[in-house]
Structure formats: C-alpha cells, structure tokens
Design a protein around this motif. Structure first.
Motif, short mmCIF file in Angstrom:
data_model
loop_
_atom_site.label_atom_id
_atom_site.label_comp_id
_atom_site.label_asym_id
_atom_site.label_seq_id
_atom_site.Cartn_x
_atom_site.Cartn_y
_atom_site.Cartn_z
N MET A 1 0.79 -1.23 0.00
CA MET A 1 0.00 0.00 0.00
C MET A 1 0.83 1.28 0.00
O MET A 1 0.27 2.36 -0.14
N GLY A 2 2.11 1.16 0.18
CA GLY A 2 2.98 2.33 0.26
C GLY A 2 3.08 3.10 -1.04
O GLY A 2 2.55 2.68 -2.09
N LEU A 3 3.79 4.19 -0.99
CA LEU A 3 3.93 5.09 -2.13
C LEU A 3 4.41 4.37 -3.40
O LEU A 3 3.94 4.65 -4.50
N HIS A 4 5.33 3.43 -3.26
CA HIS A 4 5.83 2.67 -4.41
C HIS A 4 5.38 1.22 -4.37
O HIS A 4 5.97 0.37 -5.03
N GLY A 5 4.32 0.95 -3.61
CA GLY A 5 3.80 -0.40 -3.46
C GLY A 5 2.99 -0.87 -4.66
O GLY A 5 2.71 -0.11 -5.59
N LEU A 6 2.61 -2.14 -4.61
CA LEU A 6 1.86 -2.77 -5.71
C LEU A 6 0.60 -2.00 -6.09
O LEU A 6 0.34 -1.77 -7.27
N ILE A 7 -0.16 -1.60 -5.10
CA ILE A 7 -1.45 -0.95 -5.37
C ILE A 7 -1.26 0.42 -6.01
O ILE A 7 -1.91 0.75 -7.00
N ARG A 8 -0.38 1.23 -5.45
CA ARG A 8 -0.14 2.57 -6.02
C ARG A 8 0.42 2.48 -7.44
O ARG A 8 0.11 3.33 -8.28
N GLN A 9 1.24 1.48 -7.69
CA GLN A 9 1.78 1.33 -9.04
C GLN A 9 0.68 0.94 -10.04
O GLN A 9 0.67 1.42 -11.17
N ALA A 10 -0.24 0.09 -9.59
CA ALA A 10 -1.32 -0.37 -10.47
C ALA A 10 -2.41 0.68 -10.65
O ALA A 10 -3.04 0.75 -11.71
N PHE A 11 -2.63 1.51 -9.62
CA PHE A 11 -3.71 2.49 -9.64
C PHE A 11 -3.15 3.86 -9.24
O PHE A 11 -3.34 4.30 -8.10
N PRO A 12 -2.46 4.55 -10.14
CA PRO A 12 -1.70 5.75 -9.78
C PRO A 12 -2.49 7.04 -9.57
O PRO A 12 -1.95 7.97 -8.99
N THR A 13 -3.73 7.11 -10.02
CA THR A 13 -4.48 8.36 -9.84
C THR A 13 -5.48 8.23 -8.70
O THR A 13 -5.89 7.12 -8.34
N LEU A 14 -5.89 9.37 -8.15
CA LEU A 14 -6.88 9.36 -7.06
C LEU A 14 -8.17 8.67 -7.47
O LEU A 14 -8.76 7.93 -6.69
N GLU A 15 -8.60 8.90 -8.70
CA GLU A 15 -9.87 8.34 -9.16
C GLU A 15 -9.85 6.82 -9.22
O GLU A 15 -10.74 6.16 -8.69
N VAL A 16 -8.81 6.26 -9.85
CA VAL A 16 -8.76 4.79 -9.97
C VAL A 16 -8.43 4.16 -8.63
O VAL A 16 -8.91 3.08 -8.32
#
Length: 135
Positions: free
Chosen positions: A33-48
């Motif tokens: 969940m971190g800044l460079h974690g799996l989720i942020r990499q897959a969903f980089p914008t606030l909307e997604v």
C-alpha cells in the motif's frame, strides 16, 4: 494495458504470497500500500485508487495488514513523527476510543489513517482560497 480484473487478480496473488511469508506489518504496508507499493503502481491516480479501495481485493489487503499489526512491531523500523493540531474535544474522544478498544492512541490513529477516505471529505487549499475570496 491490462484489464482491471487481471490487475485485481495479479495484486491479490501478490499480496497472498507476501502475506504467506509472515512479514512484519511495516514491510507489508510498504510493499503493498505504500507510495511505491503494488497498489499505487497499479492504480496511480486518485480516481482509480478510490475505485480500487472499494473492492474485495483491497479489503482483503486491509484485513491482512490488520492481522499483521496485531503482532509485536519490529524494533528496527525507521519511523517518523507527525504532529497534528486537534481540538481538545477531539483529543479526548480519541483517548476514550483508544481506551475502549484496549489500545494506544498511536495504534488507534494509525488504524484511522489507514482507512479509505472519501475525497469529498478532505478540504483542499483551493477550497480554502475560494472561501477567503467569497466564491
């Protein structure tokens, strides 16, 4: 571009593999969940990201993180301190809530910080500026 359902499955598989290694909660958070974690990499914008935070995959990641947070925290974690100003009544409410949950205020506040936030509930500097000029 990978379809959304494939992204979800890829993330789900990755977090299950990481969780199976029994990492400490800090490592799990950083890598998932971190800044460079799996989720942020897959969903980089606030909307997604906001849409993903409403999925079962995200809920599962949160449950795993919560389970890991129940274990003793690692001693060698590089931590930072944040200071926030809250009204006395809010501080007292947090203190009582922490007591009711049989936890520390620090753990309670971290739990609250990890929760999904509806962007409509976050005041922005732009809104504050508009209020100042009467728009």
């Amino acid at each position: 571009m990978m379809p959304v359902s494939e992204k979800h499955e890829e993330i789900k598989s990755a977090i299950e593999k990481l969780f199976a290694t029994n990492p400490d909660w800090v490592k799990f958070y950083r890598e998932v969940m971190g800044l460079h974690g799996l989720i942020r990499q897959a969903f980089p914008t606030l909307e997604v990201m906001a849409k993903f935070e409403q999925t079962e995959t995200y809920s599962q990641a949160h449950r795993m993180l919560t389970e890991l947070r129940r274990l003793p925290s690692p001693k060698d974690v590089d931590t930072r301190v944040i200071t926030i100003r809250v009204p006395k009544s809010m501080h007292e409410s947090l203190r009582i809530e922490a007591h009711e949950y049989h936890t520390t205020m620090n753990k309670l506040c971290i739990s609250k910080l990890l929760q999904f936030i509806d962007t409509e509930n976050v005041p922005t500097a732009i809104e504050e500026k508009k209020a100042e000029v009467g728009l």
